[in-house]
Design a protein around this motif. Sequence first.
Motif, PDB file in Angstrom:
ATOM      1  N   MET A  57       0.809  -1.184   0.000  1.00 28.04           N
ATOM      2  CA  MET A  57       0.000   0.000   0.000  1.00 28.04           C
ATOM      3  C   MET A  57       0.865   1.265   0.000  1.00 28.04           C
ATOM      4  SD  MET A  57      -3.078   0.974  -0.268  1.00 28.04           S
ATOM      5  CE  MET A  57      -4.221  -0.277   0.201  1.00 28.04           C
ATOM      6  N   PHE A  58       2.003   1.217   0.655  1.00 28.38           N
ATOM      7  CA  PHE A  58       2.890   2.369   0.685  1.00 28.38           C
ATOM      8  C   PHE A  58       3.372   2.720  -0.717  1.00 28.38           C
ATOM      9  CE2 PHE A  58       7.079   4.383   1.092  1.00 28.38           C
ATOM     10  CZ  PHE A  58       6.717   5.505   1.819  1.00 28.38           C
ATOM     11  N   THR A  59       3.659   1.704  -1.521  1.00 32.42           N
ATOM     12  CA  THR A  59       4.114   1.952  -2.892  1.00 32.42           C
ATOM     13  C   THR A  59       3.035   2.681  -3.688  1.00 32.42           C
ATOM     14  OG1 THR A  59       5.508  -0.013  -2.794  1.00 32.42           O
ATOM     15  CG2 THR A  59       5.018   0.864  -4.982  1.00 32.42           C
ATOM     16  N   ALA A  60       1.795   2.257  -3.539  1.00 32.00           N
ATOM     17  CA  ALA A  60       0.686   2.930  -4.235  1.00 32.00           C
ATOM     18  C   ALA A  60       0.581   4.384  -3.779  1.00 32.00           C
ATOM     19  CB  ALA A  60      -0.620   2.190  -3.971  1.00 32.00           C
ATOM     20  N   TYR A  61       0.724   4.612  -2.488  1.00 30.92           N
ATOM     21  CA  TYR A  61       0.667   5.974  -1.945  1.00 30.92           C
ATOM     22  C   TYR A  61       1.758   6.840  -2.568  1.00 30.92           C
ATOM     23  CZ  TYR A  61       1.901   9.688   1.362  1.00 30.92           C
ATOM     24  OH  TYR A  61       2.250  10.883   1.926  1.00 30.92           O
ATOM     25  N   VAL A  62       2.972   6.319  -2.624  1.00 28.74           N
ATOM     26  CA  VAL A  62       4.085   7.089  -3.179  1.00 28.74           C
ATOM     27  C   VAL A  62       3.842   7.394  -4.656  1.00 28.74           C
ATOM     28  CG1 VAL A  62       6.540   7.020  -3.766  1.00 28.74           C
ATOM     29  CG2 VAL A  62       5.779   6.272  -1.496  1.00 28.74           C
ATOM     30  N   ILE A  63       3.445   6.404  -5.422  1.00 29.89           N
ATOM     31  CA  ILE A  63       3.248   6.590  -6.866  1.00 29.89           C
ATOM     32  C   ILE A  63       2.121   7.592  -7.131  1.00 29.89           C
ATOM     33  CG2 ILE A  63       2.483   5.463  -8.996  1.00 29.89           C
ATOM     34  CD1 ILE A  63       4.039   2.953  -7.957  1.00 29.89           C
ATOM     35  N   VAL A  64       0.983   7.391  -6.483  1.00 29.54           N
ATOM     36  CA  VAL A  64      -0.159   8.281  -6.710  1.00 29.54           C
ATOM     37  C   VAL A  64       0.178   9.703  -6.269  1.00 29.54           C
ATOM     38  CG1 VAL A  64      -2.530   8.789  -5.965  1.00 29.54           C
ATOM     39  CG2 VAL A  64      -1.897   6.467  -6.654  1.00 29.54           C
ATOM     40  N   THR A  65       0.855   9.829  -5.144  1.00 27.93           N
ATOM     41  CA  THR A  65       1.177  11.169  -4.640  1.00 27.93           C
ATOM     42  C   THR A  65       2.185  11.870  -5.539  1.00 27.93           C
ATOM     43  OG1 THR A  65       0.656  10.463  -2.399  1.00 27.93           O
ATOM     44  CG2 THR A  65       1.968  12.471  -2.630  1.00 27.93           C
ATOM     45  N   VAL A  66       3.178  11.163  -6.012  1.00 20.26           N
ATOM     46  CA  VAL A  66       4.156  11.772  -6.927  1.00 20.26           C
ATOM     47  C   VAL A  66       3.466  12.225  -8.211  1.00 20.26           C
ATOM     48  CG1 VAL A  66       6.167  11.275  -8.386  1.00 20.26           C
ATOM     49  CG2 VAL A  66       6.187  10.632  -5.967  1.00 20.26           C
ATOM     50  N   VAL A  67       2.573  11.410  -8.734  1.00 14.46           N
ATOM     51  CA  VAL A  67       1.829  11.797  -9.939  1.00 14.46           C
ATOM     52  C   VAL A  67       0.954  13.018  -9.648  1.00 14.46           C
ATOM     53  CG1 VAL A  67       0.039  11.059 -11.577  1.00 14.46           C
ATOM     54  CG2 VAL A  67       1.909   9.508 -10.980  1.00 14.46           C
ATOM     55  N   ALA A  68       0.307  13.032  -8.480  1.00 15.16           N
ATOM     56  CA  ALA A  68      -0.539  14.175  -8.109  1.00 15.16           C
ATOM     57  C   ALA A  68       0.282  15.449  -7.944  1.00 15.16           C
ATOM     58  CB  ALA A  68      -1.314  13.862  -6.831  1.00 15.16           C
ATOM     59  N   VAL A  69       1.449  15.331  -7.325  1.00 13.37           N
ATOM     60  CA  VAL A  69       2.327  16.490  -7.169  1.00 13.37           C
ATOM     61  C   VAL A  69       2.698  17.036  -8.553  1.00 13.37           C
ATOM     62  CG1 VAL A  69       4.641  17.243  -6.465  1.00 13.37           C
ATOM     63  CG2 VAL A  69       3.237  15.888  -4.893  1.00 13.37           C
ATOM     64  N   ALA A  70       3.124  16.160  -9.439  1.00  7.98           N
ATOM     65  CA  ALA A  70       3.532  16.591 -10.783  1.00  7.98           C
ATOM     66  C   ALA A  70       2.362  17.203 -11.553  1.00  7.98           C
ATOM     67  CB  ALA A  70       4.125  15.413 -11.545  1.00  7.98           C
ATOM     68  N   ALA A  71       1.201  16.576 -11.476  1.00 13.63           N
ATOM     69  CA  ALA A  71       0.034  17.072 -12.216  1.00 13.63           C
ATOM     70  C   ALA A  71      -0.411  18.433 -11.698  1.00 13.63           C
ATOM     71  CB  ALA A  71      -1.106  16.061 -12.121  1.00 13.63           C
ATOM     72  N   ASN A  72      -0.510  18.567 -10.381  1.00 12.74           N
ATOM     73  CA  ASN A  72      -0.958  19.842  -9.811  1.00 12.74           C
ATOM     74  C   ASN A  72       0.066  20.945 -10.026  1.00 12.74           C
ATOM     75  OD1 ASN A  72      -3.622  19.302  -8.532  1.00 12.74           O
ATOM     76  ND2 ASN A  72      -2.441  17.741  -7.477  1.00 12.74           N
ATOM     77  N   ALA A  73       1.339  20.623  -9.891  1.00 11.27           N
ATOM     78  CA  ALA A  73       2.383  21.621 -10.146  1.00 11.27           C
ATOM     79  C   ALA A  73       2.378  22.016 -11.622  1.00 11.27           C
ATOM     80  CB  ALA A  73       3.752  21.083  -9.740  1.00 11.27           C
ATOM     81  N   GLY A  74       2.187  21.047 -12.487  1.00 17.64           N
ATOM     82  CA  GLY A  74       2.167  21.328 -13.923  1.00 17.64           C
ATOM     83  C   GLY A  74       1.031  22.247 -14.328  1.00 17.64           C
ATOM     84  N   ILE A  75      -0.163  21.994 -13.802  1.00 20.88           N
ATOM     85  CA  ILE A  75      -1.285  22.859 -14.173  1.00 20.88           C
ATOM     86  C   ILE A  75      -1.154  24.226 -13.514  1.00 20.88           C
ATOM     87  CG2 ILE A  75      -2.947  22.095 -12.409  1.00 20.88           C
ATOM     88  CD1 ILE A  75      -3.686  22.863 -16.122  1.00 20.88           C
ATOM     89  N   ALA A  76      -0.523  24.289 -12.355  1.00 19.84           N
ATOM     90  CA  ALA A  76      -0.271  25.591 -11.723  1.00 19.84           C
ATOM     91  C   ALA A  76       0.668  26.431 -12.592  1.00 19.84           C
ATOM     92  CB  ALA A  76       0.314  25.411 -10.323  1.00 19.84           C
ATOM     93  N   VAL A  77       1.691  25.798 -13.134  1.00 22.48           N
ATOM     94  CA  VAL A  77       2.614  26.509 -14.032  1.00 22.48           C
ATOM     95  C   VAL A  77       1.875  26.962 -15.292  1.00 22.48           C
ATOM     96  CG1 VAL A  77       4.652  26.236 -15.511  1.00 22.48           C
ATOM     97  CG2 VAL A  77       4.701  25.415 -13.139  1.00 22.48           C
ATOM     98  N   ALA A  78       1.044  26.091 -15.850  1.00 18.77           N
ATOM     99  CA  ALA A  78       0.271  26.469 -17.041  1.00 18.77           C
ATOM    100  C   ALA A  78      -0.612  27.678 -16.737  1.00 18.77           C
ATOM    101  CB  ALA A  78      -0.577  25.290 -17.510  1.00 18.77           C
ATOM    102  N   ASP A  79      -1.201  27.698 -15.548  1.00 22.97           N
ATOM    103  CA  ASP A  79      -2.006  28.857 -15.146  1.00 22.97           C
ATOM    104  C   ASP A  79      -1.139  30.118 -15.091  1.00 22.97           C
ATOM    105  OD1 ASP A  79      -4.137  27.115 -14.800  1.00 22.97           O
ATOM    106  OD2 ASP A  79      -4.200  27.295 -12.609  1.00 22.97           O
ATOM    107  N   LEU A  80       0.007  30.005 -14.450  1.00 19.27           N
ATOM    108  CA  LEU A  80       0.863  31.177 -14.237  1.00 19.27           C
ATOM    109  C   LEU A  80       1.436  31.747 -15.528  1.00 19.27           C
ATOM    110  CD1 LEU A  80       2.705  30.170 -10.963  1.00 19.27           C
ATOM    111  CD2 LEU A  80       0.988  31.956 -11.254  1.00 19.27           C
ATOM    112  N   VAL A  81       1.718  30.897 -16.506  1.00 19.51           N
ATOM    113  CA  VAL A  81       2.275  31.407 -17.766  1.00 19.51           C
ATOM    114  C   VAL A  81       1.174  31.830 -18.741  1.00 19.51           C
ATOM    115  CG1 VAL A  81       4.395  30.073 -17.534  1.00 19.51           C
ATOM    116  CG2 VAL A  81       2.511  29.151 -18.907  1.00 19.51           C
ATOM    117  N   GLY A  82      -0.087  31.674 -18.321  1.00 20.41           N
ATOM    118  CA  GLY A  82      -1.190  32.104 -19.175  1.00 20.41           C
ATOM    119  C   GLY A  82      -1.371  31.247 -20.407  1.00 20.41           C
ATOM    120  N   ALA A  83      -1.270  29.945 -20.228  1.00 19.95           N
ATOM    121  CA  ALA A  83      -1.459  29.021 -21.355  1.00 19.95           C
ATOM    122  C   ALA A  83      -2.825  29.286 -22.005  1.00 19.95           C
ATOM    123  CB  ALA A  83      -1.366  27.583 -20.880  1.00 19.95           C
TER     124      ALA A  83
END
Length: 115
Positions: free
Chosen positions: A1-27
């Motif tokens: 279960m810990f592995t699933a937590y790490v994988i899902v959280t890393v993907v969530a971090v990347a996805a949320n950070a990515g869309i935040a950057v897209a927002d900030l650069v005015g995509a």
Amino acid sequence: MFTAYVIVTVVAVAANAGIAVADLVGARFVLANSAEVEVPASWIPGLAALKAAGAAGLLIGLLGVRPLGIAAAVGLVLFFVGAVVAHVRARVFRNIAFPAGYLALNTAALVLVAR
């Protein structure tokens, strides 16, 4: 279960950070989507900051400060519930899969971090 937590959280971090950057650069897709669901362009930097803070909180939670990770996941879930509601309210269904996908991803992160 810990592995699933790490994988899902890393993907969530990347996805949320990515869309935040897209927002900030005015995509272009961000500006078009926000206009379509009647979110003022002036709100986008603040919304980007919330997404970036959520991503940072998930990461800090993953690094050992679990209560912050839980709080960040709750915040992101609520944020994307609001995004889905904005799409439904504006009757914009052609791209509702994007906020719904972020909602699902952040919900999975919340479920896994809260275990």
